[in-house]
Design an enzyme around this catalytic site. Structure first.
Site, PDB file in Angstrom:
ATOM      1  N   LYS A  66      -5.137  -0.354  15.925  1.00 37.10           N
ATOM      2  CA  LYS A  66      -5.788   0.272  14.710  1.00 37.10           C
ATOM      3  C   LYS A  66      -6.985   1.124  15.316  1.00 37.10           C
ATOM      4  O   LYS A  66      -7.329   2.218  14.627  1.00 37.10           O
ATOM      5  CB  LYS A  66      -6.086  -0.541  13.594  1.00 37.10           C
ATOM      6  CG  LYS A  66      -4.827  -1.341  13.068  1.00 37.10           C
ATOM      7  CD  LYS A  66      -3.911  -0.089  12.493  1.00 37.10           C
ATOM      8  CE  LYS A  66      -2.716  -0.793  11.562  1.00 37.10           C
ATOM      9  NZ  LYS A  66      -1.720   0.458  10.976  1.00 37.10           N
ATOM     10  N   TYR A  74      -2.969  -5.894  17.242  1.00 41.29           N
ATOM     11  CA  TYR A  74      -3.091  -5.395  15.879  1.00 41.29           C
ATOM     12  C   TYR A  74      -4.367  -4.556  15.921  1.00 41.29           C
ATOM     13  O   TYR A  74      -4.510  -3.238  15.608  1.00 41.29           O
ATOM     14  CB  TYR A  74      -3.095  -6.273  14.979  1.00 41.29           C
ATOM     15  CG  TYR A  74      -3.090  -5.420  13.689  1.00 41.29           C
ATOM     16  CD1 TYR A  74      -1.998  -4.808  12.955  1.00 41.29           C
ATOM     17  CD2 TYR A  74      -4.290  -5.692  12.730  1.00 41.29           C
ATOM     18  CE1 TYR A  74      -1.877  -4.074  11.696  1.00 41.29           C
ATOM     19  CE2 TYR A  74      -4.240  -5.079  11.506  1.00 41.29           C
ATOM     20  CZ  TYR A  74      -3.269  -4.219  11.031  1.00 41.29           C
ATOM     21  OH  TYR A  74      -3.050  -3.822   9.680  1.00 41.29           O
ATOM     22  N   ILE A 106       0.760  -1.324   0.049  1.00 39.28           N
ATOM     23  CA  ILE A 106      -0.029  -0.106   0.086  1.00 39.28           C
ATOM     24  C   ILE A 106       0.853   1.254   0.150  1.00 39.28           C
ATOM     25  O   ILE A 106       0.639   2.200  -0.836  1.00 39.28           O
ATOM     26  CB  ILE A 106      -1.060  -0.082   1.265  1.00 39.28           C
ATOM     27  CG1 ILE A 106      -2.105  -1.250   1.067  1.00 39.28           C
ATOM     28  CG2 ILE A 106      -1.767   1.459   1.321  1.00 39.28           C
ATOM     29  CD1 ILE A 106      -2.927  -1.344   2.251  1.00 39.28           C
TER      30      ILE A 106
END
Length: 261
Positions: free
Chosen positions: A161, A157, A17
């Site tokens: 986020k 994780y 990305i």
């Protein structure tokens, strides 16, 4: 070479990305500072060559985003070489597996040091420079679909986020009167080397703990297929544009319809 639209920094720009975002912003007319860690130097150099071939300037700035002095130097180098900072893309991140019951505290802390502290430091030093320059700017971070909806076995994780979304909202409220917008993108499954590795590691992690691999929670979206890095880059392209001046504090989903909020 035409006059640049501005200068953008992209962290974690060596692949996936981050690479797609850097190339798209170069197509949009930005000069690009490409960041990643030392072991990604060869890949960064290749991305830099691709950007120069598009007629834009590029500089490679090696830094660990979890280390404050290195982030400060990354910003200073970008300003010295490319003349300023107009867009900060805090894309760098790592993932780890672990349930609530099996959580490894050291891995948890490492995940937060990159995903949360690293994002904060990029926001902090980019914003300071943008305020000093007096021409506003765009700050954009990387959340995730699991930063909007928790998923089992992603305790570190997923929560990191979610934290990126909180940082983004708070920063947007603080920086708006300086002409700086702060947003983040929240991808679902995107066809990258990281996703392939993630799937392999998660299956291995499940088997090592004596669980049935078929118990892995599958995430299905509305469109029935995975996205590509270019799908995320197109969203970032708009958020980085002048036209996006009235959008701030948002977490833009690009997940094929997993999280419908």
């Amino acid at each position: 070479m035409s006059q640049p639209k501005g200068t953008a920094i992209v962290t974690g720009a060596s692949q996936g990305i981050g690479r797609a975002i850097a190339l798209r912003l170069a197509d949009d007319g930005f000069d690009i500072a490409l960041n990643d860690i030392t072991i990604k130097m060869v890949q960064l150099d290749a991305v830099a060559r691709d950007i120069v071939a598009k007629g834009r300037r590029a500089v490679v700035v090696i830094a660990d985003v979890s280390v404050e002095d290195e982030v400060r130097e990354m910003i200073d180098t970008t300003v010295r070489v490319l003349g300023g900072v107009d867009v900060m893309i805090a894309n760098a991140g790592i993932f780890t597996f672990g349930s609530v019951l099996d959580a490894d505290v050291e891995k948890f802390d490492v995940t937060y040091s990159v995903n949360v502290r690293g994002t904060l430091l990029c926001y902090k030093y980019a914003a300071r420079k943008m305020i000093e320059q007096g021409r506003g700017g765009r700050i954009i971070g990387a959340s995730s679909v699991v930063g909007k909806r928790g998923v089992k076995d992603y305790i570190a994780y997923s929560s990191s986020k979610f934290a990126v979304r909180g940082l983004t909202q708070a920063a947007a409220l603080e920086l708006g009167h300086h002409g700086i917008t702060v947003n983040c993108y929240a991808p679902g499954p995107i066809q990258t080397e990281m996703l392939r590795s993630l799937k392999e590691q998660r299956e291995r992690w499940t088997v090592e703990r004596g669980y049935d691999p078929s118990s892995i929670q599958q995430v299905h979206n509305a469109v029935g297929y995975e996205g590509t890095p270019d799908d995320i880059a197109s969203i970032v392209s708009y958020l980085a544009s002048k036209e996006a001046h009235f959008i701030t504090g948002q977490s833009i989903s690009a997940d094929g319809g997993i999280c419908l909020t």
